[in-house]
Write a protein that holds these residues in place. Structure first.
Motif, PDB file in Angstrom:
ATOM      1  N   GLU A 354       0.815  -1.216   0.000  1.00 32.71           N
ATOM      2  CA  GLU A 354       0.000   0.000   0.000  1.00 32.71           C
ATOM      3  C   GLU A 354       0.848   1.265   0.000  1.00 32.71           C
ATOM      4  O   GLU A 354       0.641   2.179  -0.816  1.00 32.71           O
ATOM      5  CB  GLU A 354      -0.918  -0.012   1.222  1.00 32.71           C
ATOM      6  CG  GLU A 354      -1.871   1.166   1.331  1.00 32.71           C
ATOM      7  CD  GLU A 354      -2.804   1.004   2.525  1.00 32.71           C
ATOM      8  OE1 GLU A 354      -3.911   1.575   2.466  1.00 32.71           O
ATOM      9  OE2 GLU A 354      -2.437   0.323   3.509  1.00 32.71           O
ATOM     10  N   SER A 355       1.838   1.340   0.875  1.00 33.60           N
ATOM     11  CA  SER A 355       2.643   2.558   0.965  1.00 33.60           C
ATOM     12  C   SER A 355       3.633   2.673  -0.189  1.00 33.60           C
ATOM     13  O   SER A 355       4.085   3.773  -0.513  1.00 33.60           O
ATOM     14  CB  SER A 355       3.390   2.605   2.305  1.00 33.60           C
ATOM     15  OG  SER A 355       4.276   1.496   2.427  1.00 33.60           O
ATOM     16  N   ALA A 358       1.441   4.182  -3.048  1.00 32.36           N
ATOM     17  CA  ALA A 358       0.550   5.282  -2.659  1.00 32.36           C
ATOM     18  C   ALA A 358       0.946   6.593  -3.313  1.00 32.36           C
ATOM     19  O   ALA A 358       2.122   6.837  -3.597  1.00 32.36           O
ATOM     20  CB  ALA A 358       0.569   5.436  -1.139  1.00 32.36           C
TER      21      ALA A 358
END
Length: 362
Positions: A354-355, A358
């Motif tokens: 996710e990061s 992102a």
């Protein structure tokens, strides 16, 4: 839908809603959506269409069918929302609005009390700001624990396959750039990203030429209402439902046999990877006004549903994560697809990457 405006209110909560309440969540209301969940655009002619938060002055579509669910989260009315997903209805609005949308394995979350669209493909899942929020909501909805890694950004060792059939066709420049950026970042973080032919994906549209299982099952559910109150339906939704009338019993049986064979073929090719990776949808959100044209509406609707539908037909699970370059850019979604029952592993993998993918803050 105004077709059901005279129906009595429900006498009890659907089990999925009851489980959220039992976990302590406060249900603040019901949100608008596409009539009977039968579109990936989120447009509703009866009660209005909530505008996408991005470039709101232009009134872009929210995506659907769970349109109001997504907007309730982007606008801070709720920390998360419950939606349904028959062909992308949680993931499409999540992708177009910069949120996380999760389609669980269909059998994991009870669908009793939910208005059916296609019992063979229907599922219910969460939309929220993060994978961790979606995982928490999924645990409440399913009763199944989801152990997430202690911190995100640990993609090393993940084996991801990019289907080369269909899912990369016709990407607009925004989506193509964001997807390429995501792939490069994942590879640099230690994930193994490889191409997979997955020619079976090209077989799905021809097999669904008469509307597929969704049209057949939706028509069976709505046939009587259509005969009595057809003029009250959204004409675009009615047209899609009535396509089910063109299917014979043999067509329907052949579709089920095709699906079983198709699933076996896809799972065989997925053996070399943990999950499939592709753009959630091939374009950023167009304006609501652009889709007043019938031809444009049909074209964009099919485009929005195209990639997400594969996970439903596979009877698997899938998640959409924001992957656009920066926070003020048009939202773009990155989709991970897993096998039936892969929910905990998929959510853990999504949390890990996710990061990495992102949007960067401006």
């Amino acid at each position: 839908s105004i077709v059901l405006r005279d129906q009595p209110p429900a006498s009890q909560d659907a089990p999925a809603v009851g489980r959220l309440k039992a976990a302590g969540l406060i249900v603040v209301g019901r949100t608008n959506m596409t009539e009977f969940a039968y579109s990936g655009l989120g447009i509703n002619p009866h009660h209005g269409t909530p505008a996408n938060r991005f470039d709101r002055a232009s009134k872009r579509i929210p995506g659907g069918s769970s349109s109001g669910a997504a907007i309730s989260v982007t606008d801070g009315m709720a920390m998360g929302a419950l939606g349904t997903d028959t062909g992308g209805s949680c993931r499409i609005p999540a992708a177009l609005n910069g949120l996380v949308g999760y389609k669980p394995t269909a059998s994991a979350v009870p669908l009793q009390g939910c208005m059916p669209l296609s019992p063979s493909l229907d599922s219910a899942g969460p939309i929220a700001h993060s994978v961790r929020c979606c995982a928490s909501l999924y645990t409440m909805l399913s009763g199944l624990a989801v152990p997430l890694p202690g911190s995100p950004g640990l993609a090393r060792g993940l084996k991801l396959g990019i289907p080369q059939a269909v899912v990369l066709d016709g990407l607009d420049a925004n989506v193509a750039h964001a997807f390429q950026r995501a792939v490069e970042r994942l590879s640099a973080s230690g994930a193994s990203v490889r191409d997979l032919a997955l020619r079976a994906f090209a077989e799905l549209a021809p097999a669904n030429a008469k509307g597929g299982l969704v049209a057949a099952q939706a028509y069976a559910a709505h046939k009587e209402r259509l005969s009595l109150q057809g003029e009250l339906y959204d004409p675009r939704v009615r047209l899609r439902i009535e396509k089910g009338a063109t299917q014979s019993t043999d067509d329907y049986e052949q579709l089920h046999m095709f699906r079983a064979s198709w699933i076996r073929s896809v799972l065989t090719e997925m053996q070399s990877v943990d999950f499939l990776l592709c753009p959630t949808v091939p374009m950023i959100a167009p304006t609501i006004a652009e889709l007043e044209d019938e031809v444009a509406y049909g074209h964009v609707n099919l485009a929005m549903l195209r990639n997400p539908t594969f996970a439903n037909f596979l009877d698997g699970c899938a998640i959409s994560l924001p992957c656009h370059a920066c926070t003020d850019a048009a939202p773009v979604g990155l989709m991970l697809m897993g096998r039936n029952g892969d929910d905990a592993r998929l959510l853990a993998a999504a949390h890990a990457i996710e990061s990495i993918v992102a949007p960067e803050s401006i």
